[in-house]
Design an enzyme around this catalytic site. Structure first.
Site, short mmCIF file in Angstrom:
data_model
loop_
_atom_site.label_atom_id
_atom_site.label_comp_id
_atom_site.label_asym_id
_atom_site.label_seq_id
_atom_site.Cartn_x
_atom_site.Cartn_y
_atom_site.Cartn_z
N ALA A 65 53.05 5.08 -24.71
CA ALA A 65 54.20 5.75 -24.99
C ALA A 65 55.44 4.39 -24.89
CB ALA A 65 54.89 6.77 -24.29
N GLY A 108 49.48 6.76 -23.88
CA GLY A 108 49.74 7.59 -25.20
C GLY A 108 48.99 7.34 -26.19
N GLU A 111 45.72 8.58 -25.93
CA GLU A 111 45.97 9.93 -25.97
C GLU A 111 46.15 10.41 -27.41
OE1 GLU A 111 49.22 9.99 -23.10
OE2 GLU A 111 47.93 11.30 -21.68
N GLU A 131 48.93 4.71 -16.84
CA GLU A 131 50.30 5.47 -16.22
C GLU A 131 50.27 5.25 -14.89
OE1 GLU A 131 48.10 6.65 -18.65
OE2 GLU A 131 49.25 7.85 -20.19
#
Ligand code: HXC
Length: 257
Positions: A65, A108, A111, A131
């Site tokens: 992200a 992300g 993911e 993260e």
């Protein structure tokens, strides 16, 4: 239709989506999320498309992200906006999606790859859920899909240390379906998607639904679901065609009905 942060192409019956924010290693900001989720929905609704491939660059599938976009947010901002919620559409998509991963698939990015139906990894691929190093937990499946894929021990170690795993380890652990030489990754992924797209589309959609049921249901319920779906395939013209083609020693010509 053109998009700001992705490239979209049709290759036969395959829809190809290439993440294209090279300056940020394809970090997943709001624009790339809007672009990818829109393109996926368009392909999913298009009868001339049978499968999709999502890929990135040679250096990065996606490095996570967008940290710079998240940095100023407070709890209420992120709670109210459910900032990453729209990505869930990938898991409601009915046609198969392959993630073709080269380089970094972190946070992300990892993911997103795991939201696809399976991952083909270049030998250069690196996966991780870093993260924790940023003071947050994974939030888009990193503690859940990762654990389903690689088991508790590896999921704990990876998510607690934030280390990366290479393609060979990811294949051993069951995170990726196959490893491909980096320069052949895209051709292989498209050929694999084309193979899927040449099957009966409703049957491919049913197979995907059954395997996803295996992730969410107890075994006895999953087996019952599978049996009902299997029985239902005998209502398809494609079942008649597939079995007739075998008897005739020819390739099946499915009509997707
Ligand atoms: C924003 C990013 C970024 C990211 C890289 N960049 N990753 N920008 N968000 N996730 C930017 C860098 O700031 C830099 O911009 C440019 O991309 C090139 O990156 P470098 O770091 O210079 O490249 P390199 O030295 O090769 O290192 C590659 C890397 C590193 C190891 C992948 O970039 C890295 O650690 N990135 C962050 C990985 C990460 O923590 N991901 C998890 C994010 S959290 P400039 O402008 O300086 O050139 C997450 C939460 C998901 O994903 C939760 C969802 C609900």
């Amino acid at each position: 239709k053109t998009y700001e942060s992705i490239l979209v192409e049709r290759r036969g019956r395959v829809g190809l989506i290439t993440l294209n924010r090279p300056q940020a290693l394809n970090a997943l900001n709001r624009q790339i999320m809007l672009d990818v989720t829109d393109a996926v929905a368009v392909f999913d609704a298009d009868d001339s498309i049978g499968a999709m491939v999502i890929t990135g660059s040679a250096k990065a599938f996606a490095a996570g992200a967008d940290i710079k976009e998240m940095q100023p947010l407070g709890y209420v901002d992120i709670f109210k906006s459910d900032k990453f919620g729209p990505w869930d559409i990938l898991t409601r998509t009915r046609k198969p999606i392959i993630a073709a991963v080269a380089g970094f698939a972190l946070g992300g990015g990892c993911e997103l790859a795991m939201m696809c139906d399976f991952i083909l990894a270049a030998d250069t691929a690196k996966f991780g859920q870093p993260e924790i190093k940023l003071g947050v937990t994974p939030g888009m499946g990193g503690t859940q899909r990762f654990t389903h894929a690689v088991g508790k021990a590896k999921a704990m170690e990876m998510c607690l240390t934030g280390r990366m795993m290479d393609a060979a380890e990811a294949e051993r652990a069951g995170l990726v379906a196959r490893i491909v030489e980096a320069d052949k990754l895209l051709d292989d992924a498209i050929a694999t998607a084309q193979t899927i797209a040449s099957m009966s589309m409703p049957v491919a959609m049913m197979v995907k639904e059954c395997i996803n049921a295996a992730m969410n249901m107890p075994l006895n319920e999953g087996l019952r679901f599978e049996k009902r779906v299997f029985h239902s395939t005998f209502a398809l013209a494609d079942q008649k065609e597939g079995m007739q083609a075998f008897v005739d020693k020819r390739k099946a010509d499915f009509k997707n009905i």
